[in-house]
Design a protein around this motif. Sequence first.
Motif, short mmCIF file in Angstrom:
data_model
loop_
_atom_site.label_atom_id
_atom_site.label_comp_id
_atom_site.label_asym_id
_atom_site.label_seq_id
_atom_site.Cartn_x
_atom_site.Cartn_y
_atom_site.Cartn_z
N GLN A 175 0.86 -1.16 0.00
CA GLN A 175 0.00 0.00 0.00
C GLN A 175 0.90 1.22 0.00
O GLN A 175 2.02 1.16 0.49
N GLY A 176 0.41 2.31 -0.51
CA GLY A 176 1.20 3.53 -0.48
C GLY A 176 2.01 3.68 -1.75
O GLY A 176 2.03 2.80 -2.61
N SER A 177 2.71 4.80 -1.86
CA SER A 177 3.42 5.06 -3.11
C SER A 177 4.87 5.43 -2.85
O SER A 177 5.21 6.00 -1.81
N VAL A 178 5.73 5.06 -3.78
CA VAL A 178 7.13 5.47 -3.76
C VAL A 178 7.39 6.23 -5.05
O VAL A 178 7.18 5.70 -6.14
N ARG A 179 7.79 7.48 -4.93
CA ARG A 179 8.13 8.27 -6.11
C ARG A 179 9.61 8.58 -6.07
O ARG A 179 10.12 9.02 -5.04
N VAL A 180 10.27 8.35 -7.19
CA VAL A 180 11.67 8.75 -7.33
C VAL A 180 11.74 9.68 -8.52
O VAL A 180 11.21 9.35 -9.59
N PHE A 181 12.32 10.84 -8.35
CA PHE A 181 12.33 11.90 -9.36
C PHE A 181 10.91 12.19 -9.84
O PHE A 181 10.66 12.38 -11.02
N GLY A 182 9.95 12.14 -8.91
CA GLY A 182 8.56 12.45 -9.24
C GLY A 182 7.82 11.36 -9.99
O GLY A 182 6.69 11.53 -10.39
N GLN A 183 8.48 10.22 -10.17
CA GLN A 183 7.89 9.13 -10.97
C GLN A 183 7.49 7.99 -10.04
O GLN A 183 8.31 7.50 -9.28
N ARG A 184 6.23 7.57 -10.13
CA ARG A 184 5.81 6.42 -9.31
C ARG A 184 6.42 5.16 -9.88
O ARG A 184 6.27 4.87 -11.06
N LEU A 185 7.07 4.38 -9.01
CA LEU A 185 7.80 3.21 -9.51
C LEU A 185 6.87 2.09 -9.93
O LEU A 185 7.15 1.36 -10.88
N ASP A 186 5.73 1.94 -9.24
CA ASP A 186 4.87 0.78 -9.52
C ASP A 186 4.05 0.97 -10.78
O ASP A 186 3.61 0.01 -11.40
N THR A 187 3.82 2.23 -11.20
CA THR A 187 2.98 2.44 -12.38
C THR A 187 3.78 2.90 -13.59
O THR A 187 3.22 3.02 -14.68
N ALA A 188 5.08 3.12 -13.40
CA ALA A 188 5.89 3.62 -14.53
C ALA A 188 6.01 2.53 -15.59
O ALA A 188 6.12 1.34 -15.27
N ASP A 189 5.98 2.92 -16.86
CA ASP A 189 6.16 1.92 -17.92
C ASP A 189 7.65 1.61 -18.07
O ASP A 189 8.50 2.28 -17.48
N THR A 190 7.95 0.60 -18.88
CA THR A 190 9.33 0.11 -18.92
C THR A 190 10.31 1.16 -19.44
O THR A 190 11.43 1.24 -18.97
N VAL A 191 9.86 1.98 -20.41
CA VAL A 191 10.77 2.98 -20.97
C VAL A 191 11.11 4.03 -19.91
O VAL A 191 12.28 4.37 -19.69
N ALA A 192 10.07 4.49 -19.20
CA ALA A 192 10.29 5.49 -18.17
C ALA A 192 11.17 4.92 -17.05
O ALA A 192 12.06 5.59 -16.53
N LEU A 193 10.91 3.66 -16.72
CA LEU A 193 11.66 3.02 -15.63
C LEU A 193 13.13 2.87 -16.03
O LEU A 193 14.04 3.06 -15.22
#
Lengths: 383, 267
Positions: free
Chosen positions: B65-83
């Motif tokens: 539960q909850g969110s982790v953002r690195v450089f403003g990007q959510r890690l769990d919902t980021a697509d592969t290119v963004a990741l």
Amino acid sequence: MPISDSDPRLDVAHAAGAAAVALRGCWNVQGLSDGAGGARARRRIAALRGALTDCAADASARWDLTRVEALDHVGALMLWQAWGGRRPAHLEMREQHRQLFDNLAAIVHAPAAAARRDLLAPVAAVGAEMLRFLEHLTGFVRLLGQLSLDLARFAARPQAGPWREISANVYRAGAQALGITALVGFLIGIVLSYLSAKQLKQFGADVFIVDLLGVAIIRELGPVLAAILVAGRSGSAMTASLGVMRVTEELDALTVMGIPHGFRLIMPKVLALAVALPLLILWTDAVSLLGGMVAAKIQLDLSIAFFFDALPAAVKIENLWIGLAKGAVFGALIALVSCHFGLRIEPNTESLGRGTTSAVVSSITVVILADAVFAIAFSNVGI
Amino acid sequence: MAATAHSDDYVIEIEGLWTRFGDFVVHRGVDLKVRAGEILALVGGSGSGKTTLLRQMLGLETPHQGSVRVFGQRLDTADTVALRALRNRWGVLFQEGALYSALPVFDNIALPLRELKCFDEALIRDIVHLKLAMVGIEARHAAKMPADLSGGMVKRIALARALALEPELVFLDEPTAGLDPDRSDSFVALIRSLHRELKLTVVMVTHDLDTLFELTTCVAVLADQKVIANAPVREVIAIPHPFIKTFFLGERAQRAIEVIRDYPFVV
């Protein structure tokens, strides 16, 4: 893709006879590689380097790095290489970037290895391979010697022997292999019986299917089949487990506790396989014959009762003893070869993979070699 | 394209993070923010979930539960290119170094650069030698295999690899564990000088009090399944919490505080 502000680029202006070169955008890994690299970024970098080299050819060019959005070592290095390893005469940059160029000036290269072509390299390679083989051979003989000493110690005081280890290995290599050997044995029995039945039918020699299956499976196929399966299954596991124990220094921990790993790790594995493999062979023989019987019943309408009646007459009991003796020898050989390779694994992942592969390939080869020796030595027994 | 670090932004933002292993709750609503340029140390007792939290910041594990953002990007919902682009912006030093044992030192450091497939070998060669020089490894070690190196050298080379892509953010898992005091001092000095030179943001897990006092600008304390404090070490010490008392004011800690050097640390 439109040019964005952060794309690295060069602004070249010609004013008062001298070129003025201004760097714009992000001259860092992120900017240069466009985030994720790739062919487009490679072409852009090549173009930038070409432009930099052109500009650097003009010694009177004025370089302006003050308006660059970002600059890191990689960007600085591209400039540095274009400049030929020194600062140009006219250079303006921000104070914070000076350190980057100071760091670059300090790069020390390892002396390039002399890339001489050695004409004797193939000969040397053959020699090295030969020496490696000899080394394996001496290592194996040493292992055999250690095993004999350990066996003598075990025979002298059996009550102090590693019984638990032996039993665990018999369970893992033997009991847990019952399923796979049964499956493979059954299918081979069916295939063999089915194909031979077709040929025998042509001569009206249907009843000899019993002789054919009996001798082939009990004397040859059962032992070799079970041995190959065990080599692939337990041999690789033994090599890998010893290899990991070497990597994690568990072998050294045993040694410093005064627990000899020959006696506690290797001898139990050898004994366990020497016991388990003959039993597995018995089991594989039985299931293969069952498969053969079923196929013969379907193909030749040979009753199961007849098969049971004819088998003792067709196959002399010596064949079974030879098969079981082979099992004991094969088992011991598989365990020894696997332990030999396991103990030679170096502490890195590649060596572990290579060692396990060599162990399986070598133990299967050794099994087949030993089988040939058996075939010659007992050529006039039981047939 | 976000290629520059915005100095006022938060580099890492963790909000309402829960982690469970079966019925066992490790994190109960963890909040943590890390500003650009900070050196943050994550401390906590054994089993308090420091390493798990670090792995969640790296996207190796996903919180329940909850969110982790690195450089403003959510890690769990980021697509592969963004990741993928995101992962080029950070470097990680694992506890045991995690050097690729099949590759020599040079190739270990060159690997992330080669993976970008846009730099030529001449450039890569110079970058690798530069990184080696920065972590104080002589060029003659470049051809050695990781298995032939001492623990301290492995850590330094792993740091060089973590820094290969000039990241803005560096994660360090127990950077001084397993090093002798001398080596660990020089490692701390190395990270400090790199932080100053490269304007890094550093997130580390450490038990080493000397490292804490000398290096960090901020200490986040994980206890009672939450982050109970996130402040400079002097303020954290003042908090009356049993874990902080035993961790910072125990006998060992007192000795460390006595020798604390007043380091005028400016970000």
